[in-house]
Enzyme design. Structure first.
Site, mmCIF file in Angstrom:
data_model
loop_
_atom_site.group_PDB
_atom_site.id
_atom_site.type_symbol
_atom_site.label_atom_id
_atom_site.label_comp_id
_atom_site.label_asym_id
_atom_site.label_seq_id
_atom_site.Cartn_x
_atom_site.Cartn_y
_atom_site.Cartn_z
ATOM 1 N N SER A 152 9.883 -2.131 -9.395
ATOM 2 C CA SER A 152 9.419 -3.428 -8.941
ATOM 3 C C SER A 152 9.159 -4.332 -10.147
ATOM 4 O O SER A 152 10.001 -4.411 -11.043
ATOM 5 C CB SER A 152 8.178 -3.246 -8.055
ATOM 6 O OG SER A 152 7.903 -4.412 -7.358
ATOM 7 N N ASP A 335 15.820 -2.686 0.654
ATOM 8 C CA ASP A 335 14.773 -3.462 -0.033
ATOM 9 C C ASP A 335 14.975 -4.951 0.253
ATOM 10 O O ASP A 335 16.008 -5.526 -0.077
ATOM 11 C CB ASP A 335 14.873 -3.178 -1.546
ATOM 12 C CG ASP A 335 13.704 -3.746 -2.348
ATOM 13 O OD1 ASP A 335 12.982 -4.616 -1.829
ATOM 14 O OD2 ASP A 335 13.531 -3.318 -3.502
ATOM 15 N N HIS A 368 11.413 -1.522 0.040
ATOM 16 C CA HIS A 368 11.020 -1.585 -1.365
ATOM 17 C C HIS A 368 10.181 -0.372 -1.773
ATOM 18 O O HIS A 368 10.308 0.140 -2.877
ATOM 19 C CB HIS A 368 10.238 -2.881 -1.578
ATOM 20 C CG HIS A 368 9.845 -3.155 -2.983
ATOM 21 N ND1 HIS A 368 10.765 -3.428 -3.974
ATOM 22 C CD2 HIS A 368 8.624 -3.202 -3.588
ATOM 23 C CE1 HIS A 368 10.136 -3.634 -5.124
ATOM 24 N NE2 HIS A 368 8.830 -3.500 -4.918
HETATM 25 N N1 COA Z 1 -2.789 1.895 12.601
HETATM 26 C C1 COA Z 1 -3.641 2.139 11.572
HETATM 27 N N2 COA Z 1 -3.316 2.913 10.515
HETATM 28 C C2 COA Z 1 -2.090 3.468 10.490
HETATM 29 C C3 COA Z 1 -1.158 3.256 11.522
HETATM 30 C C4 COA Z 1 -1.555 2.439 12.614
HETATM 31 N N3 COA Z 1 -0.718 2.160 13.624
HETATM 32 N N4 COA Z 1 -0.021 3.909 11.208
HETATM 33 C C5 COA Z 1 -0.240 4.526 10.024
HETATM 34 N N5 COA Z 1 -1.483 4.250 9.598
HETATM 35 C C6 COA Z 1 -2.116 4.726 8.369
HETATM 36 C C7 COA Z 1 -2.180 6.210 8.369
HETATM 37 O O1 COA Z 1 -3.342 6.660 9.021
HETATM 38 C C8 COA Z 1 -2.248 6.510 6.877
HETATM 39 O O2 COA Z 1 -3.583 6.278 6.419
HETATM 40 P P1 COA Z 1 -4.237 7.211 5.292
HETATM 41 O O3 COA Z 1 -3.396 7.045 4.059
HETATM 42 O O4 COA Z 1 -5.625 6.644 5.127
HETATM 43 O O5 COA Z 1 -4.196 8.599 5.818
HETATM 44 C C9 COA Z 1 -1.400 5.422 6.281
HETATM 45 O O6 COA Z 1 -1.273 4.389 7.282
HETATM 46 C C10 COA Z 1 -0.011 5.911 5.912
HETATM 47 O O7 COA Z 1 0.689 4.842 5.364
HETATM 48 P P2 COA Z 1 2.267 4.751 5.433
HETATM 49 O O8 COA Z 1 2.625 3.437 4.863
HETATM 50 O O9 COA Z 1 2.717 5.052 6.802
HETATM 51 O O10 COA Z 1 2.680 5.958 4.442
HETATM 52 P P3 COA Z 1 3.919 6.052 3.495
HETATM 53 O O11 COA Z 1 3.918 7.478 3.009
HETATM 54 O O12 COA Z 1 5.163 5.555 4.125
HETATM 55 O O13 COA Z 1 3.590 5.083 2.289
HETATM 56 C C11 COA Z 1 2.132 4.113 0.641
HETATM 57 C C12 COA Z 1 2.427 5.319 1.518
HETATM 58 C C13 COA Z 1 0.805 4.386 -0.038
HETATM 59 C C14 COA Z 1 3.239 3.942 -0.408
HETATM 60 C C15 COA Z 1 2.073 2.825 1.486
HETATM 61 O O14 COA Z 1 1.213 2.965 2.607
HETATM 62 C C16 COA Z 1 1.592 1.657 0.684
HETATM 63 O O15 COA Z 1 0.413 1.412 0.503
HETATM 64 N N6 COA Z 1 2.568 0.852 0.195
HETATM 65 C C17 COA Z 1 2.315 -0.229 -0.701
HETATM 66 C C18 COA Z 1 2.454 0.247 -2.099
HETATM 67 C C19 COA Z 1 2.797 -0.875 -2.997
HETATM 68 O O16 COA Z 1 1.931 -1.489 -3.556
HETATM 69 N N7 COA Z 1 4.095 -1.164 -3.075
HETATM 70 C C20 COA Z 1 4.621 -2.281 -3.756
HETATM 71 C C21 COA Z 1 4.548 -2.213 -5.201
HETATM 72 S S1 COA Z 1 5.165 -3.712 -5.872
#
Ligand code: COA
Length: 412
Positions: A152, A335, A368
């Site tokens: 990124s 992405d 992404h």
């Molecule tokens: N309602 C509420 N919460 C929900 C949900 C819903 N319908 N569906 C999923 N969730 C929660 C899950 O409970 C889980 O929470 P926990 O981590 O507290 O257990 C969480 O969402 C899971 O997130 P998800 O995005 O589905 O997981 P992932 O493995 O695909 O991705 C991350 C994980 C951390 C990468 C992602 O959540 C994230 O934060 N992405 C942004 C990262 C970032 O900054 N990217 C850009 C960099 S420039």
């Protein structure tokens, strides 16, 4: 394996803006300093805490680690025996100026007043990040880098190393990035910034000690989060499902009447609520502005954005003309923040500049965020390139390892 979590102080750091400040740079270093060094650059809201290094899974969005950093964000990619192998490489990752994970940023105290800099913190650029890393590496006695790797805006950071210090960098791996943000990405980032500064709690930006502008920051993050996911991926995972529980900590929508809240709303608010626990609003503004301003083809990475909305291939290639190492540009098919077309143009610019380059595309619908969550695919692309360069790949001008998630672009 040696793990160092420390910081260096630069007494008089000069920003691109001309401002000068004492700067603390927080970093992690894994492995033997006698091995070739790989600099890993974190993304917008990441930290120096790239890996636990000991195999314990940790995660990006878990509550902050004891040292105040975000959870190890590339634990499956960096570590002993992993793609960026800390048994064979000295891996360094530093938190960037303007952030809030140990390196000086808006929430840090101004030594002149004792109060947080807040909105008075100088505007930061990706070039400032490179300069802070260069000063850190000079302090650590690292002259040459086997590679600079980043995802990124961390990919922009990596490319900027190739531009500024072509003689110090052998290989560069920009992942899920481009030479600049396009207009839609700029628009969405700008809307997020508006959400922060119009939160009444933001005020004049000197909110420290009072209520943080959590709601504004949360809505900025939720908006950004949509761009981190793909359209198909969100539809597959959440679709039109109703929310299973309350939508989040920021209150019900008063205009929602009796329509059921949707899972996609609760998901975004869940992710946003986790984010505001760990990040500072002024730091978010500072770092998003750095990302917005970055323009590899512009003559200088200055605080003044380019006025013309164009991505000039010749300018981008010219910026890289002194780099005669090797580059692996990794894009993610789904992405929407930095599209594969932007990745391809970046790869073509390296090619035009005379560098050996491959462009690899990761399949799937994770968007992404694939650079964070598709760690097997990322590792399969990055590891062989670090070890053997373009020659480590099967294709002459592209990468073709036959794995289903990979597709060569330049060779196809
Ligand atoms: N309602 C509420 N919460 C929900 C949900 C819903 N319908 N569906 C999923 N969730 C929660 C899950 O409970 C889980 O929470 P926990 O981590 O507290 O257990 C969480 O969402 C899971 O997130 P998800 O995005 O589905 O997981 P992932 O493995 O695909 O991705 C991350 C994980 C951390 C990468 C992602 O959540 C994230 O934060 N992405 C942004 C990262 C970032 O900054 N990217 C850009 C960099 S420039």
């Amino acid at each position: 394996m040696s793990v160092v979590r420390d910081s260096v102080r630069i007494d008089d750091f000069r920003f691109a803006s001309g401002d000068r400040l004492p700067l603390t740079v927080a970093y992690e270093a894994h492995g033997d300093p006698a091995d070739p060094t790989v600099l890993v650059c974190h993304a917008l809201t990441g930290s120096a805490h790239v890996t636990t290094g000991d195999g314990d899974p940790d995660w990006w969005d878990l509550p902050a680690a004891p040292d105040g950093q975000a959870g190890a964000w590339w634990d499956d990619v960096v570590g002993p025996g992993r793609a960026i192998d800390t048994d064979r490489y000295h891996v360094v990752c530093a938190n960037v100026p303007g952030s809030c994970y140990g390196t000086t940023g808006p929430a840090s105290p101004d030594p002149d007043t004792g109060e947080p800099y807040g909105p008075d913190f100088p505007p930061v650029t990706v070039g400032d990040w490179v300069e802070s890393q260069r000063r850190l590496l000079d302090t650590l006695g690292v002259d040459r880098l086997r590679a600079v790797v980043g995802g990124s805006v961390g990919g922009m950071n990596a490319v900027e190393w190739a531009r500024r210090y072509p003689d110090r960098v052998e290989r560069v791996v920009p992942v899920a990035t481009g030479a600049r943000m396009d207009a839609q990405a700029l628009a969405l980032t700008a809307l997020g910034r508006r959400a922060i500064v119009t939160d009444p709690a933001y005020g004049d930006g000197r909110y420290y000690g009072d209520s943080d502008p959590d709601e504004g920051l949360a809505q900025a993050r939720a908006l950004a989060h949509v761009t981190y996911r793909s359209r198909d991926g969100m539809d597959r995972r959440l679709g039109r499902d109703p929310a299973a529980g309350p939508v989040g900590p920021f209150g019900d929508d008063p205009a929602a009447d009796d329509a059921p809240a949707l899972a996609v709303e609760s998901y975004l608010q869940d992710r946003a609520a986790a984010f505001v626990e760990r990040f500072d609003a002024n730091a978010y503004l500072s770092l998003t502005r750095a990302m917005e301003r970055y323009d590899l083809g512009a003559e200088h990475d200055s605080a003044s954005p380019r006025s013309e909305a164009r991505e000039d291939a010749a300018d981008v290639a010219a910026a890289l003309s002194d780099f005669d190492g090797e580059a692996l540009v990794v894009s993610v098919e789904s992405d929407q923040l930095f599209t594969p077309a932007q990745g391809r143009r970046l790869a073509e610019a390296f090619d035009r500049a005379g560098a050996a380059v491959a462009h690899e595309r990761l399949a799937g619908d994770r968007g992404h965020d694939a650079f964070l969550v598709e760690t097997d695919a990322v590792g399969a692309a990055v590891g062989p390139f670090l070890d053997d360069g373009i020659g480590g790949a099967d294709g002459a001008d592209g990468v073709d390892r036959g794995a289903p998630v990979h597709a060569s672009l330049l060779s196809g």
